[in-house]
Design a protein around this motif. Sequence first.
Motif, mmCIF file in Angstrom:
data_model
loop_
_atom_site.group_PDB
_atom_site.id
_atom_site.type_symbol
_atom_site.label_atom_id
_atom_site.label_comp_id
_atom_site.label_asym_id
_atom_site.label_seq_id
_atom_site.Cartn_x
_atom_site.Cartn_y
_atom_site.Cartn_z
ATOM 1 N N LEU A 138 0.841 -1.209 0.000
ATOM 2 C CA LEU A 138 0.000 0.000 0.000
ATOM 3 C C LEU A 138 0.867 1.246 0.000
ATOM 4 N N LYS A 139 0.394 2.271 -0.706
ATOM 5 C CA LYS A 139 1.071 3.565 -0.617
ATOM 6 C C LYS A 139 0.831 4.141 0.784
ATOM 7 N N ALA A 144 -6.997 -0.356 3.367
ATOM 8 C CA ALA A 144 -7.274 -1.780 3.135
ATOM 9 C C ALA A 144 -8.631 -2.111 3.732
ATOM 10 N N VAL A 145 -9.389 -2.933 3.013
ATOM 11 C CA VAL A 145 -10.623 -3.475 3.583
ATOM 12 C C VAL A 145 -10.472 -4.989 3.660
ATOM 13 N N VAL A 146 -10.647 -5.498 4.871
ATOM 14 C CA VAL A 146 -10.495 -6.932 5.129
ATOM 15 C C VAL A 146 -11.812 -7.433 5.729
ATOM 16 N N PHE A 193 -0.616 -0.643 10.733
ATOM 17 C CA PHE A 193 -1.789 0.140 10.321
ATOM 18 C C PHE A 193 -2.291 1.014 11.468
ATOM 19 N N GLU A 194 -2.961 2.120 11.095
ATOM 20 C CA GLU A 194 -3.687 2.899 12.105
ATOM 21 C C GLU A 194 -4.816 2.015 12.636
ATOM 22 N N ARG A 264 -5.896 1.835 7.590
ATOM 23 C CA ARG A 264 -5.140 2.755 6.737
ATOM 24 C C ARG A 264 -3.655 2.673 7.086
ATOM 25 N N ARG A 265 -2.825 2.674 6.053
ATOM 26 C CA ARG A 265 -1.386 2.786 6.287
ATOM 27 C C ARG A 265 -1.078 4.259 6.609
ATOM 28 N N PRO A 266 -0.378 4.541 7.695
ATOM 29 C CA PRO A 266 -0.112 5.938 8.045
ATOM 30 C C PRO A 266 0.639 6.648 6.912
ATOM 31 N N GLN A 267 0.452 7.957 6.864
ATOM 32 C CA GLN A 267 1.139 8.746 5.827
ATOM 33 C C GLN A 267 2.649 8.560 5.930
ATOM 34 N N ALA A 268 3.169 8.645 7.156
ATOM 35 C CA ALA A 268 4.610 8.427 7.337
ATOM 36 C C ALA A 268 4.756 7.412 8.467
#
Length: 271
Positions: A138-139, A144-146, A193-194, A264-268
């Motif tokens: 992921l960028k 992501a939806v699981v 992930f958040e 969500r993958r954190p921005q940084a």
Amino acid sequence: MSVAPESGFLGFDETEARRVETLYQTPDVVAQRERVLDALGLRPGERVADLGCGPGLLALQMAERVKPGGEIQCIDASESMIALARRRCASMSGVHVRAGDVSALPYTDRTFDAAVCTQVYEYVPDIDRALAELFRVLKPGGRAVVVDTDWESCVWNSSDQARMRRVLEAWDRHCPHPQLPRTLASRLRRAGFESPRVDVIALVNDHYEADTYSFGVMPLLAAYGKKQGLVPREEADAWLADLQELGRRGEYFFSLCRYLFLARRPQARKG
Ligand SMILES: C[S@@+](CC[C@H](N)C(=O)[O-])C[C@H]1O[C@@H](n2cnc3c(N)ncnc32)[C@H](O)[C@@H]1O
């Protein structure tokens, strides 16, 4: 590539793949896909991964939403499922289907705006490795939806509850993680992930009707129990006949919970 049917887990051979394809076109599962699409909130031009795409029903709908300019990259471990997905999506540009394992994704880092993995991780022995792979592709800021099922949430009326328990206990062996959702939020956080948003998707059937999830899943449970030698043929047949009889008497009831995780993958990445 196959999903190791010799392990006792469902291998999604041609018969099972077709059963799943039919099952996943019932209104119950159509409604589930709408929940997934709502959570994903896809936009034109986005690049999306469908991990364990199965017969390609969701991929086809996602492709409509990322037009123009977007793409859906699908992988699956079952050749039969890949064939069904390819056929279904053949006329839709931007959908690519290939063989692959969700535990070792064939994509470079930070490729996707979004990824979806529905009803797959419960079949994957090393979940944490698969979640690390999901995070990797992921960028930053990607979502992501699981979705997975907790089979312990299953409430299914029967005139022989002991037999029902035996059938469900046998079915618990069809995948390595029949109660995965209860640990998924913490696993997703550990993968980086958040904190995910978690929603429940309840499948409820209060009639014995052909076009329902429970009606469609019954033959899968019966066939699996028989094939693995876990439920004697006569017992599986009696179980099926009882459900039909309860339906005839107006006493049929089935309920099962699936859980949807939006992560969500954190921005940084921290650290
Ligand atoms: C119940 S089906 C769900 C299909 C699809 N995601 C859907 O919701 O319509 C599970 C799918 O996961 C696939 N699968 C299981 N383990 C896998 C793995 N390690 N890598 C890729 N696909 C896998 C199976 O082949 C099957 O197509």
